[in-house]
Write a protein that holds these residues in place. Structure first.
Motif, PDB file in Angstrom:
ATOM      1  N   ARG A  18       0.842  -1.192   0.000  1.00  0.00           N
ATOM      2  CA  ARG A  18       0.000   0.000   0.000  1.00  0.00           C
ATOM      3  C   ARG A  18       0.876   1.241   0.000  1.00  0.00           C
ATOM      4  O   ARG A  18       1.867   1.323   0.733  1.00  0.00           O
ATOM      5  CB  ARG A  18      -0.908   0.019   1.232  1.00  0.00           C
ATOM      6  N   VAL A  19       0.513   2.216  -0.835  1.00  0.00           N
ATOM      7  CA  VAL A  19       1.211   3.504  -0.883  1.00  0.00           C
ATOM      8  C   VAL A  19       0.156   4.600  -0.811  1.00  0.00           C
ATOM      9  O   VAL A  19      -1.023   4.357  -1.072  1.00  0.00           O
ATOM     10  CB  VAL A  19       2.068   3.647  -2.159  1.00  0.00           C
ATOM     11  N   ARG A  20       0.584   5.803  -0.451  1.00  0.00           N
ATOM     12  CA  ARG A  20      -0.395   6.875  -0.283  1.00  0.00           C
ATOM     13  C   ARG A  20       0.103   8.174  -0.904  1.00  0.00           C
ATOM     14  O   ARG A  20       1.266   8.563  -0.729  1.00  0.00           O
ATOM     15  CB  ARG A  20      -0.691   7.097   1.197  1.00  0.00           C
ATOM     16  N   PHE A  21      -0.795   8.858  -1.617  1.00  0.00           N
ATOM     17  CA  PHE A  21      -0.543  10.202  -2.114  1.00  0.00           C
ATOM     18  C   PHE A  21      -0.987  11.211  -1.054  1.00  0.00           C
ATOM     19  O   PHE A  21      -2.105  11.129  -0.528  1.00  0.00           O
ATOM     20  CB  PHE A  21      -1.337  10.465  -3.399  1.00  0.00           C
ATOM     21  N   VAL A  22      -0.117  12.169  -0.766  1.00  0.00           N
ATOM     22  CA  VAL A  22      -0.459  13.280   0.115  1.00  0.00           C
ATOM     23  C   VAL A  22      -0.015  14.576  -0.560  1.00  0.00           C
ATOM     24  O   VAL A  22       0.788  14.558  -1.492  1.00  0.00           O
ATOM     25  CB  VAL A  22       0.203  13.147   1.503  1.00  0.00           C
ATOM     26  N   SER A  23      -0.534  15.686  -0.075  1.00  0.00           N
ATOM     27  CA  SER A  23      -0.218  16.995  -0.662  1.00  0.00           C
ATOM     28  C   SER A  23       0.366  17.900   0.421  1.00  0.00           C
ATOM     29  O   SER A  23      -0.354  18.655   1.058  1.00  0.00           O
ATOM     30  CB  SER A  23      -1.474  17.628  -1.265  1.00  0.00           C
ATOM     31  N   PRO A  24       1.684  17.855   0.640  1.00  0.00           N
ATOM     32  CA  PRO A  24       2.296  18.684   1.673  1.00  0.00           C
ATOM     33  C   PRO A  24       2.447  20.148   1.282  1.00  0.00           C
ATOM     34  O   PRO A  24       2.785  20.985   2.125  1.00  0.00           O
ATOM     35  CB  PRO A  24       3.680  18.058   1.868  1.00  0.00           C
ATOM     36  N   ALA A  25       2.193  20.462   0.012  1.00  0.00           N
ATOM     37  CA  ALA A  25       2.420  21.826  -0.479  1.00  0.00           C
ATOM     38  C   ALA A  25       1.149  22.337  -1.158  1.00  0.00           C
ATOM     39  O   ALA A  25       0.135  22.550  -0.512  1.00  0.00           O
ATOM     40  CB  ALA A  25       3.627  21.849  -1.413  1.00  0.00           C
ATOM     41  N   ASP A  46      -1.167  -0.845  -4.183  1.00  0.00           N
ATOM     42  CA  ASP A  46      -2.498  -0.443  -3.740  1.00  0.00           C
ATOM     43  C   ASP A  46      -2.418   1.026  -3.350  1.00  0.00           C
ATOM     44  O   ASP A  46      -1.743   1.378  -2.374  1.00  0.00           O
ATOM     45  CB  ASP A  46      -2.922  -1.315  -2.557  1.00  0.00           C
ATOM     46  N   VAL A  47      -3.074   1.904  -4.098  1.00  0.00           N
ATOM     47  CA  VAL A  47      -2.906   3.346  -3.939  1.00  0.00           C
ATOM     48  C   VAL A  47      -4.041   3.950  -3.120  1.00  0.00           C
ATOM     49  O   VAL A  47      -5.222   3.687  -3.371  1.00  0.00           O
ATOM     50  CB  VAL A  47      -2.837   4.045  -5.315  1.00  0.00           C
ATOM     51  N   GLU A  48      -3.667   4.786  -2.128  1.00  0.00           N
ATOM     52  CA  GLU A  48      -4.620   5.525  -1.309  1.00  0.00           C
ATOM     53  C   GLU A  48      -4.324   7.019  -1.410  1.00  0.00           C
ATOM     54  O   GLU A  48      -3.290   7.431  -1.946  1.00  0.00           O
ATOM     55  CB  GLU A  48      -4.516   5.093   0.160  1.00  0.00           C
ATOM     56  N   ALA A  74       0.537   9.096   7.130  1.00  0.00           N
ATOM     57  CA  ALA A  74       1.129   8.153   6.176  1.00  0.00           C
ATOM     58  C   ALA A  74       2.455   7.615   6.703  1.00  0.00           C
ATOM     59  O   ALA A  74       2.768   6.426   6.543  1.00  0.00           O
ATOM     60  CB  ALA A  74       1.321   8.823   4.830  1.00  0.00           C
ATOM     61  N   LEU A  75       3.243   8.467   7.340  1.00  0.00           N
ATOM     62  CA  LEU A  75       4.535   8.040   7.870  1.00  0.00           C
ATOM     63  C   LEU A  75       4.372   7.099   9.059  1.00  0.00           C
ATOM     64  O   LEU A  75       5.207   6.213   9.280  1.00  0.00           O
ATOM     65  CB  LEU A  75       5.356   9.267   8.285  1.00  0.00           C
ATOM     66  N   ARG A  76       3.311   7.268   9.817  1.00  0.00           N
ATOM     67  CA  ARG A  76       3.091   6.449  11.018  1.00  0.00           C
ATOM     68  C   ARG A  76       2.429   5.116  10.719  1.00  0.00           C
ATOM     69  O   ARG A  76       2.547   4.171  11.498  1.00  0.00           O
ATOM     70  CB  ARG A  76       2.223   7.228  12.010  1.00  0.00           C
ATOM     71  N   ASP A  77       1.697   5.022   9.630  1.00  0.00           N
ATOM     72  CA  ASP A  77       0.916   3.826   9.325  1.00  0.00           C
ATOM     73  C   ASP A  77       1.850   2.704   8.861  1.00  0.00           C
ATOM     74  O   ASP A  77       2.458   2.801   7.792  1.00  0.00           O
ATOM     75  CB  ASP A  77      -0.109   4.144   8.233  1.00  0.00           C
ATOM     76  N   PRO A  78       1.962   1.621   9.615  1.00  0.00           N
ATOM     77  CA  PRO A  78       2.895   0.552   9.222  1.00  0.00           C
ATOM     78  C   PRO A  78       2.496  -0.164   7.937  1.00  0.00           C
ATOM     79  O   PRO A  78       3.324  -0.851   7.326  1.00  0.00           O
ATOM     80  CB  PRO A  78       2.860  -0.400  10.426  1.00  0.00           C
ATOM     81  N   GLU A  79       1.239  -0.003   7.514  1.00  0.00           N
ATOM     82  CA  GLU A  79       0.795  -0.645   6.284  1.00  0.00           C
ATOM     83  C   GLU A  79       1.155   0.164   5.039  1.00  0.00           C
ATOM     84  O   GLU A  79       1.125  -0.363   3.924  1.00  0.00           O
ATOM     85  CB  GLU A  79      -0.724  -0.857   6.331  1.00  0.00           C
ATOM     86  N   ILE A  80       1.462   1.440   5.208  1.00  0.00           N
ATOM     87  CA  ILE A  80       1.872   2.292   4.082  1.00  0.00           C
ATOM     88  C   ILE A  80       3.368   2.143   3.889  1.00  0.00           C
ATOM     89  O   ILE A  80       4.144   2.412   4.801  1.00  0.00           O
ATOM     90  CB  ILE A  80       1.494   3.770   4.337  1.00  0.00           C
ATOM     91  N   ARG A  81       3.782   1.733   2.687  1.00  0.00           N
ATOM     92  CA  ARG A  81       5.195   1.435   2.451  1.00  0.00           C
ATOM     93  C   ARG A  81       5.911   2.497   1.637  1.00  0.00           C
ATOM     94  O   ARG A  81       7.134   2.433   1.479  1.00  0.00           O
ATOM     95  CB  ARG A  81       5.345   0.071   1.758  1.00  0.00           C
ATOM     96  N   ALA A  82       5.195   3.470   1.091  1.00  0.00           N
ATOM     97  CA  ALA A  82       5.824   4.606   0.409  1.00  0.00           C
ATOM     98  C   ALA A  82       4.825   5.746   0.381  1.00  0.00           C
ATOM     99  O   ALA A  82       3.609   5.529   0.343  1.00  0.00           O
ATOM    100  CB  ALA A  82       6.258   4.244  -1.006  1.00  0.00           C
ATOM    101  N   VAL A  83       5.358   6.964   0.405  1.00  0.00           N
ATOM    102  CA  VAL A  83       4.526   8.170   0.412  1.00  0.00           C
ATOM    103  C   VAL A  83       4.893   8.999  -0.805  1.00  0.00           C
ATOM    104  O   VAL A  83       6.058   9.377  -0.988  1.00  0.00           O
ATOM    105  CB  VAL A  83       4.744   8.988   1.703  1.00  0.00           C
TER     106      VAL A  83
END
Length: 306
Positions: A18-25, A46-48, A74-83
């Motif tokens: 599982r990976v996740r898209f975030v918008s820090p900017a 698996d994209v979130e 996203a950084l804390r979730d052990p199931e997320i393997r890349a951000v």
């Protein structure tokens, strides 16, 4: 400056992760993000999406607290393997010092992004020694991916072999190339953002290969940013300079911009390799930060360990 140990490594991805898209900017274009997500899904991922990934709040994708919460979750979730950062723009420098660095140390995972995301890369490198990926799934307005870069990014995230990057004579910064070789951890990114982090998030660059790229270059701003880094002592002891793409507001000023950059970099007396395919220009490529790199100005190559 604080010495940093750059041996921290993230685990390579596997199909089903599982990976996740975030918008820090800034707020991204939704269609462009979805097109990139489809490519990641084709890799078996698996994209979130973070809750505020597509929110608009002034210039930013949500408030500072909202953007920070999405990234930290996203950084804390052990199931997320890349951000994956949806884009750069403006705003990641506002939250870079507030990241949950302990979560990153506990479970190192790659952050993929460039441009304004350089602030996050630098803060994470400084505080944890973990290098991310300067780059993205670059694509055109129709969503088609740059195939060479897609292959490189896949290798960075899934493989462990060294990657060799060749300088491009057609890039204006190729004319900055000197002679000689240098080795060290590859650290850097967008010039304006690097200067923004000086004194509070920029890691120690002594012994490093410094990566520089810039967008919408203007002579005054370029000169001020390089002057800030030099007079602040941040460039002292660098082993070499890897110069990527400097895209210009006024292409006719390319020669003057290159001469200006040369004036600053040659004072350091270290090997410089220009024309590298990193930045905001055509056919840009992704590269791993914090990894050991060998710069060979004579051969026109930069080799970055896997």
């Amino acid at each position: 400056m604080m010495e940093t140990d750059y041996r921290t490594r993230f685990a390579r991805l596997r199909s089903g992760d599982r990976v996740r898209f975030v918008s820090p900017a800034s707020t991204p274009d939704r269609d462009a993000v979805l097109a990139r997500a489809a490519s990641l899904e084709a890799w078996g991922l698996d994209v979130e999406y973070g809750p505020h990934a597509f929110v608009e709040h002034g210039w930013f994708a949500g408030t500072d607290d909202q953007r920070l919460a999405d990234l930290d979750d996203a950084l804390r979730d052990p199931e997320i393997r890349a951000v994956f950062a949806t884009r750069g723009g403006r705003g990641s420098y506002r939250i870079a010092d507030r990241l949950d660095f302990e979560a990153i140390r506990r479970d190192p995972k790659p952050l993929i992004g460039f441009s304004d995301i350089t602030a996050l890369h630098m803060a994470i490198l400084r505080e944890t020694g973990l290098g991310g990926v300067h780059g993205a799934l670059y694509g055109d307005s129709a969503g088609a991916l740059e195939p060479d870069n897609a292959d490189i990014l896949h290798q960075i995230l899934f493989g462990n072999e060294a990657i060799s990057y060749a300088a491009r004579p057609e890039e204006p910064t190729f004319r900055l190339t000197t002679t000689g070789t240098a080795s060290g951890p590859l650290i850097g990114g967008n010039l304006e953002t690097l200067a923004t982090t000086a004194g509070w998030a920029l890691p120690d660059l002594r012994g490093a290969i410094l990566l520089l790229e810039a967008v919408d270059c203007m002579p005054g701003l370029t000169d001020r940013m390089l002057t800030l880094l030099a007079k602040g002592g941040h460039l002292a002891g660098v082993a070499g300079i890897a110069v990527g793409q400097f895209t210009l507001k006024s292409p006719e000023k390319a020669e003057k911009i290159v001469d200006l950059v040369r004036d600053h970099l040659y004072r350091l007396g270290v090997p410089v390799l220009g024309g590298l395919p990193f930045g905001h220009g055509m056919r840009a490529q992704s590269v791993r930060l914090g990894a050991m790199a060998r710069l060979d100005a004579d051969a026109g190559s930069l080799i970055v360990e896997g």
